[in-house]
Design a protein around this motif. Structure first.
Motif, mmCIF file in Angstrom:
data_model
loop_
_atom_site.group_PDB
_atom_site.id
_atom_site.type_symbol
_atom_site.label_atom_id
_atom_site.label_comp_id
_atom_site.label_asym_id
_atom_site.label_seq_id
_atom_site.Cartn_x
_atom_site.Cartn_y
_atom_site.Cartn_z
ATOM 1 N N VAL A 1 -77.854 76.642 -38.787
ATOM 2 C CA VAL A 1 -79.221 77.094 -38.523
ATOM 3 C C VAL A 1 -79.894 76.078 -37.618
ATOM 4 C CG1 VAL A 1 -81.484 77.419 -39.623
ATOM 5 C CG2 VAL A 1 -79.424 78.353 -40.689
ATOM 6 N N ALA A 2 -80.724 76.558 -36.674
ATOM 7 C CA ALA A 2 -81.454 75.626 -35.804
ATOM 8 C C ALA A 2 -82.875 76.127 -35.575
ATOM 9 C CB ALA A 2 -80.732 75.474 -34.478
ATOM 10 N N HIS A 3 -83.796 75.169 -35.497
ATOM 11 C CA HIS A 3 -85.195 75.508 -35.216
ATOM 12 C C HIS A 3 -85.558 75.218 -33.764
ATOM 13 C CE1 HIS A 3 -85.035 75.070 -39.578
ATOM 14 N NE2 HIS A 3 -86.046 75.906 -39.605
ATOM 15 N N ASP A 4 -84.789 74.366 -33.102
ATOM 16 C CA ASP A 4 -85.056 74.093 -31.680
ATOM 17 C C ASP A 4 -83.761 73.601 -31.012
ATOM 18 O OD1 ASP A 4 -84.731 71.343 -32.311
ATOM 19 O OD2 ASP A 4 -86.843 71.193 -32.848
ATOM 20 N N GLY A 5 -83.872 73.379 -29.710
ATOM 21 C CA GLY A 5 -82.684 73.015 -28.937
ATOM 22 C C GLY A 5 -82.038 71.726 -29.426
ATOM 23 N N VAL B 1 -76.472 70.059 -34.736
ATOM 24 C CA VAL B 1 -75.648 70.748 -35.743
ATOM 25 C C VAL B 1 -74.387 71.357 -35.122
ATOM 26 C CG1 VAL B 1 -77.474 71.155 -37.437
ATOM 27 C CG2 VAL B 1 -77.100 72.837 -35.625
ATOM 28 N N ALA B 2 -74.476 71.718 -33.826
ATOM 29 C CA ALA B 2 -73.279 72.268 -33.167
ATOM 30 C C ALA B 2 -72.189 71.195 -33.101
ATOM 31 C CB ALA B 2 -73.625 72.770 -31.769
ATOM 32 N N LEU B 3 -72.623 69.939 -32.837
ATOM 33 C CA LEU B 3 -71.666 68.821 -32.805
ATOM 34 C C LEU B 3 -71.134 68.523 -34.205
ATOM 35 C CD1 LEU B 3 -73.232 66.222 -30.335
ATOM 36 C CD2 LEU B 3 -71.014 67.388 -30.145
ATOM 37 N N GLU B 4 -72.092 68.416 -35.142
ATOM 38 C CA GLU B 4 -71.719 68.101 -36.539
ATOM 39 C C GLU B 4 -70.689 69.091 -37.083
ATOM 40 O OE1 GLU B 4 -75.865 66.369 -38.113
ATOM 41 O OE2 GLU B 4 -75.099 68.106 -39.223
ATOM 42 N N LYS B 5 -70.941 70.378 -36.823
ATOM 43 C CA LYS B 5 -70.054 71.409 -37.386
ATOM 44 C C LYS B 5 -68.894 71.740 -36.462
ATOM 45 C CE LYS B 5 -72.886 73.182 -40.871
ATOM 46 N NZ LYS B 5 -73.198 74.242 -41.777
ATOM 47 N N GLU B 6 -68.825 71.041 -35.320
ATOM 48 C CA GLU B 6 -67.742 71.233 -34.350
ATOM 49 C C GLU B 6 -67.575 72.697 -33.994
ATOM 50 O OE1 GLU B 6 -64.285 69.329 -35.952
ATOM 51 O OE2 GLU B 6 -65.208 67.360 -35.968
ATOM 52 N N LEU B 7 -68.699 73.333 -33.601
ATOM 53 C CA LEU B 7 -68.650 74.766 -33.276
ATOM 54 C C LEU B 7 -67.992 75.023 -31.926
ATOM 55 C CD1 LEU B 7 -72.152 75.988 -34.553
ATOM 56 C CD2 LEU B 7 -69.971 75.977 -35.763
#
Ligand SMILES: Nc1ncnc2c1ncn2[C@@H]1O[C@H](COP(=O)(O)OP(=O)(O)OP(=O)(O)O)[C@@H](O)[C@H]1O
Ligand SMILES: [Mg+2]
Length: 417
Positions: A139-143, A149-155
């Motif tokens: 989930v994200a509220h801003d850029g 979180v994209a890095l953390e979760k390795e998306l």
């Protein structure tokens, strides 16, 4: 209760029949002799097309955005009209339908899970809890948060950004790299309320791992917790940043074992979001060289996009009839009675503007409809609102139907200036 008893058959309350599935519910109610009632806002009802108003046995005018009031009004209405089933139709009100059915002691979905069929954050949690293959997400509220979180979760890249609660591909975009992320999150978060009811939405953005491959949908009727799979349908979309559905073909052309796998996973997804008496529409993607369908989303409602027509033309199964049967606690008719093919193609503009003209080619075995009148404003092709019309083709096989629909669409003329 007697089915087929004409206008004195059982009553079903549909929570918001506006939208594509409404017309199929109306036809199905006529076939079953079901009295159909609508729950909606008075002003939304005033804007219904004449055929829909004429088909309804009555209206429960309420405020669907005020849950306690809506439940009170609908409960009193259902008791007064001896309603025997509650049919969710508009995706955002499917949790409300589950609460109402429980209050009335009627067949319905699990109200404790029902919000997961509307909210993609809760849906992701429900899929994870049930072990259903689905893209990883955050989930994200801003850029800035999205980057983190994209890095953390390795998306990885590309990834998909979408609103937690919306439909029609509104606010959904495929993001190729970090530069576009903040803009995509802002686009996904622009929807704070859903019209025409003014329902407040969860305006968080979801960022998801991108699932490559072909896309399919599969609907599931559930009656008393037993899942009855419906045919798998192949889905075509635009490529690139905005994925707009451009067509659907039934049957899917997948080999039989993979069809069964899609049906199985779609049924598990429906059960995971609490569907117990009703229908669910599930979308999956199958990566190349894989035989695992990943669930993109499931909704506790009939499909849109005239899929009810496409599935019935190909197989003889009426999803709307099966849905009404399930919400009435009856055994749904889901056994195919024919093995034809059907396909729908949507007419999309290359860019937004004003519709100058739209003429659908008239080929044997096809029929079409224009959605907009000349002079109407056509939005930029970023979501399904830009679609100008459609063509449906029916043939002996899915390939023939797809080819015929494609030819009719190619010969149709759409001018946007
Ligand atoms: N994680 C993903 N990986 C790959 N493609 C995706 C992913 N999520 C969404 N898409 C693409 O974007 C389209 C729209 O996304 P999604 O179904 O989540 O949004 P929606 O607004 O609920 O759509 P609709 O109501 O039009 O079905 C999907 O049909 C698919 O083509
Ligand atoms: Mg979708």
């Amino acid at each position: 209760m007697e089915i087929g008893a004409g206008p004195h058959g059982p009553g079903v309350l549909v929570i918001e029949p506006m939208g594509n599935a409404g017309r199929f519910l109306v036809e199905a109610a006529e076939r079953l002799g079901v009295r159909l009632y609508a729950a909606t806002h008075q002003d939304v009802h005033d804007g219904y097309p004449q055929w829909l108003r004429a088909a309804l046995a009555g209206l429960c005018a309420t405020d669907l955005t005020d849950t306690p009031r809506a439940l009170r009004d609908m409960e009193a209405f259902c008791r007064q009209h001896a309603i025997a089933g509650v049919a969710p139709c508009f995706e955002l009100f499917t949790p409300l339908a589950a609460l109402l059915a429980e209050r009335l002691g009627l067949p319905g979905n699990d109200p404790r899970l029902a919000r997961a069929a509307r909210n993609k954050v809760l849906m992701g949690e429900a899929f994870a809890a049930a072990g259903i293959p689905a893209p990883r997400w955050a989930v994200a509220h801003d850029g800035a948060e999205a980057h983190r979180v994209a890095l953390e979760k390795e998306l990885g890249w590309p990834l998909v950004v979408k609103p937690a609660e919306q439909g029609g591909s509104w606010g959904v975009s495929v993001v190729e790299g970090p530069d576009q992320l903040a803009e995509a999150v802002a686009a996904a978060r622009q929807y704070t309320h859903a019209q025409p009811h003014g329902l407040e939405l969860d305006a968080r953005a979801l960022i998801q791992e991108y699932v490559p491959g072909d896309e399919y949908s599969c609907d599931t009727v559930v009656a008393d917790g037993v899942a009855y799979p419906l045919p798998v349908v192949a889905k075509d979309t635009t490529a690139g940043r905005y994925r707009i559905e451009t067509g659907h073909t039934c049957p899917s052309g997948l080999p039989a074992p993979l069809v069964r796998k899609v049906q199985h996973i779609a049924a598990r997804a429906a059960l995971a979001v609490g569907v117990r008496n009703g229908i669910a529409h599930t979308e999956v993607k199958i990566p190349p060289d894989s035989d695992t369908p990943y669930v993109i989303e499931t909704g506790a409602r009939l499909p849109g996009d005239n899929l009810c027509e496409v599935v019935e033309a190909a197989t003889g199964v009426s999803e709307a009839v099966a849905h009404l049967q399930a919400v009435l606690g009856l055994l749904p008719d889901t056994v195919p009675s024919r093995t034809d093919g059907a396909s729908i193609r949507f007419l999309l503009p290359e860019r937004g503007g004003v519709l100058r003209q739209a003429v659908i080619a008239d080929l044997p075995g096809t029929h079409g409809e224009v959605h907009l009148r000349p002079g109407a404003v056509v939005p930029e092709p970023t979501d399904s609102m830009c679609r100008i019309g459609h063509v449906v083709a029916r043939a002996e096989t899915a390939d023939a139907a797809r080819g015929l629909a494609g030819r009719a669409a190619a010969r149709s003329r759409v001018e946007v200036g």
